[in-house]
Design a protein around this motif. Structure first.
Motif, mmCIF file in Angstrom:
data_model
loop_
_atom_site.group_PDB
_atom_site.id
_atom_site.type_symbol
_atom_site.label_atom_id
_atom_site.label_comp_id
_atom_site.label_asym_id
_atom_site.label_seq_id
_atom_site.Cartn_x
_atom_site.Cartn_y
_atom_site.Cartn_z
ATOM 1 N N GLN A 161 -42.005 102.244 -50.109
ATOM 2 C CA GLN A 161 -41.198 102.275 -51.239
ATOM 3 C C GLN A 161 -42.153 102.962 -52.469
ATOM 4 O O GLN A 161 -41.710 103.723 -53.292
ATOM 5 N N GLU A 162 -43.718 102.995 -52.148
ATOM 6 C CA GLU A 162 -44.479 103.524 -53.276
ATOM 7 C C GLU A 162 -44.276 105.011 -53.153
ATOM 8 O O GLU A 162 -44.353 105.887 -54.111
ATOM 9 N N GLY A 163 -43.895 105.413 -52.065
ATOM 10 C CA GLY A 163 -43.807 106.926 -51.923
ATOM 11 C C GLY A 163 -42.620 107.485 -52.428
ATOM 12 O O GLY A 163 -42.425 108.556 -52.925
ATOM 13 N N ARG A 178 -44.504 99.049 -45.383
ATOM 14 C CA ARG A 178 -43.233 98.885 -45.881
ATOM 15 C C ARG A 178 -43.198 98.853 -47.327
ATOM 16 O O ARG A 178 -42.589 99.532 -47.958
ATOM 17 N N ILE A 179 -44.340 98.408 -47.828
ATOM 18 C CA ILE A 179 -44.456 98.554 -49.396
ATOM 19 C C ILE A 179 -44.839 100.195 -49.591
ATOM 20 O O ILE A 179 -44.409 100.839 -50.469
ATOM 21 N N MET A 180 -45.718 100.644 -48.716
ATOM 22 C CA MET A 180 -46.153 102.038 -49.188
ATOM 23 C C MET A 180 -44.940 103.189 -48.945
ATOM 24 O O MET A 180 -45.093 104.144 -49.677
ATOM 25 N N GLU A 218 -38.592 96.735 -57.619
ATOM 26 C CA GLU A 218 -39.339 96.949 -56.366
ATOM 27 C C GLU A 218 -40.577 96.509 -56.348
ATOM 28 O O GLU A 218 -41.058 95.713 -55.662
ATOM 29 N N GLU A 219 -41.391 96.593 -57.309
ATOM 30 C CA GLU A 219 -42.783 96.324 -57.718
ATOM 31 C C GLU A 219 -42.921 94.833 -57.795
ATOM 32 O O GLU A 219 -43.896 94.235 -57.314
ATOM 33 N N LEU A 220 -41.918 94.177 -58.340
ATOM 34 C CA LEU A 220 -41.925 92.536 -58.258
ATOM 35 C C LEU A 220 -41.967 92.244 -56.901
ATOM 36 O O LEU A 220 -42.719 91.380 -56.797
ATOM 37 N N TRP A 221 -41.104 92.432 -56.109
ATOM 38 C CA TRP A 221 -41.068 92.018 -54.832
ATOM 39 C C TRP A 221 -42.282 92.454 -53.927
ATOM 40 O O TRP A 221 -42.612 91.889 -52.681
ATOM 41 N N HIS A 222 -42.950 93.642 -54.281
ATOM 42 C CA HIS A 222 -44.369 93.786 -53.719
ATOM 43 C C HIS A 222 -45.173 92.489 -53.937
ATOM 44 O O HIS A 222 -45.824 92.038 -53.048
ATOM 45 N N GLY A 223 -45.326 92.527 -55.431
ATOM 46 C CA GLY A 223 -46.063 91.225 -55.689
ATOM 47 C C GLY A 223 -45.942 89.860 -54.850
ATOM 48 O O GLY A 223 -46.716 89.078 -54.580
ATOM 49 N N GLY A 237 -54.354 103.211 -51.504
ATOM 50 C CA GLY A 237 -55.044 101.668 -51.369
ATOM 51 C C GLY A 237 -54.518 100.909 -50.292
ATOM 52 O O GLY A 237 -55.395 100.220 -49.710
ATOM 53 N N TYR A 238 -53.282 100.802 -50.427
ATOM 54 C CA TYR A 238 -52.603 100.242 -49.234
ATOM 55 C C TYR A 238 -53.121 100.452 -48.094
ATOM 56 O O TYR A 238 -53.003 99.830 -47.069
ATOM 57 N N GLY A 239 -52.953 101.782 -47.990
ATOM 58 C CA GLY A 239 -53.176 102.634 -46.579
ATOM 59 C C GLY A 239 -54.670 102.189 -46.312
ATOM 60 O O GLY A 239 -54.895 101.796 -44.943
ATOM 61 N N ILE A 253 -51.464 92.932 -60.018
ATOM 62 C CA ILE A 253 -50.878 94.143 -60.927
ATOM 63 C C ILE A 253 -49.695 94.747 -60.573
ATOM 64 O O ILE A 253 -48.929 95.066 -61.175
ATOM 65 N N GLU A 254 -49.090 94.307 -59.065
ATOM 66 C CA GLU A 254 -47.644 94.586 -58.831
ATOM 67 C C GLU A 254 -46.875 93.833 -59.927
ATOM 68 O O GLU A 254 -45.916 94.270 -60.466
ATOM 69 N N HIS A 255 -47.368 92.384 -60.168
ATOM 70 C CA HIS A 255 -46.567 91.628 -61.108
ATOM 71 C C HIS A 255 -46.736 92.294 -62.344
ATOM 72 O O HIS A 255 -46.075 91.722 -63.541
HETATM 73 FE FE LIG Z 1 -46.085 98.574 -55.713
#
Ligand SMILES: [Fe+2]
Ligand SMILES: [Fe+2]
Length: 267
Positions: free
Chosen positions: A169-171, A165-167, A76-81, A146-148, A44-46
């Motif tokens: 950026q999601e913030g 760290r991902i969370m 940013e989402e690309l790098w989460h993936g 979900g990440y939390g 989904i991130e990708h």
């Molecule tokens: Fe993300």
């Protein structure tokens, strides 16, 4: 709530995972139910690039603040993936281009029509941006939650560091979408009505249109099916309540309940 787009432009960037010891997972593998969630999150991130495609065919592309945000957001989402892909790789799993190509193949048919539907809805109403900004806020709220929940359930120090760290950026994504949603809904009963209707009729957990149904059900029940998960969902629904004209929907709780019931064959 004001969002400083110039400050975000300076802060946005590739997720810092240079010090993450992905080799840790060789000796401390993530349990299969959580790994299954990570596969979902990776895909989904990708898939953000496709969401970006769909948004840019709407009138959103006329607003430079929106396009600046969307450009940084997709990066940013690309790098989460990619980071989640490294966790999968440490478990000997397929990740990156191989998994992404499979997901794109799966959604090739719907992906062909999505931009047309988005462009048509944008031509039909100027409130389409309010709908998408609200939709984005809800998806970012549920993603961060979900990440939390995944970090809590796994209780693995390396995974927790990465997910936190991902969370973070999601913030920032939440702050942008929620501020846009608030501004576009406030004082506009028509935008509120349209957004409420669209959410009630069409909203489903992020990734529902991309991932197979059993994967969606697994993610939702694994992360949000227990007491702590239901509390997280209630917090999101309370945040939705705070948006102008959207109170009392229990949108996320109802969607999760439907998925869970569908899993038992009750519905
Ligand atoms: Fe993300
Ligand atoms: Fe995000």
């Amino acid at each position: 709530m004001n969002f400083d787009i110039d400050r975000y432009k300076q802060l946005a960037g590739r997720l810092n995972d240079g010090d993450i010891d992905y080799g840790h997972f060789h000796s401390h593998p993530i349990p299969e139910p959580a790994l299954r969630c990570l596969r979902y999150m990776h895909d989904i991130e990708h898939h953000t690039a496709c969401y970006l495609r769909d948004l840019l065919v709407t009138r959103a592309h006329r607003d430079p603040t929106l396009t600046t945000f969307l450009t940084c957001w997709a990066y940013e989402e690309l790098w989460h993936g990619e980071a989640i892909g490294q966790v999968l790789a440490a478990h000997g799993e397929s990740w990156g281009a191989a998994r992404v190509a499979a997901a794109r193949q799966r959604t090739a048919w719907s992906g062909r029509f999505a931009p047309w539907a988005m462009a048509l809805s944008s031509a039909a109403t100027r409130h389409v941006t309010a709908v998408h900004m609200t939709w984005g806020a809800i998806n970012e709220w549920t993603t961060q939650a979900g990440y939390g929940r995944l970090a809590q359930r796994c209780d693995d120090p390396v995974l927790t560091t990465l997910l936190r760290r991902i969370m973070k950026q999601e913030g920032r994504h939440i702050d942008f979408y929620a501020s846009q949603a608030h501004a576009r809904l406030e004082g506009s009963p028509a935008a509120q009505r349209m957004t409420r209707t669209a959410l009630r009729r069409l909203w489903a957990p992020v990734g529902s249109g991309v991932m197979p149904r059993p994967e969606v059900r697994h993610l939702v029940t694994h992360l949000f099916g227990d007491e702590a998960g239901r509390e997280a969902v209630a917090r999101i629904d309370r945040r939705i309540d705070m948006l102008p004209g959207l109170s009392g929907m229990e949108l996320v709780a109802n969607a999760n309940r439907r998925l869970a019931f569908a899993g038992t064959g009750t519905v």
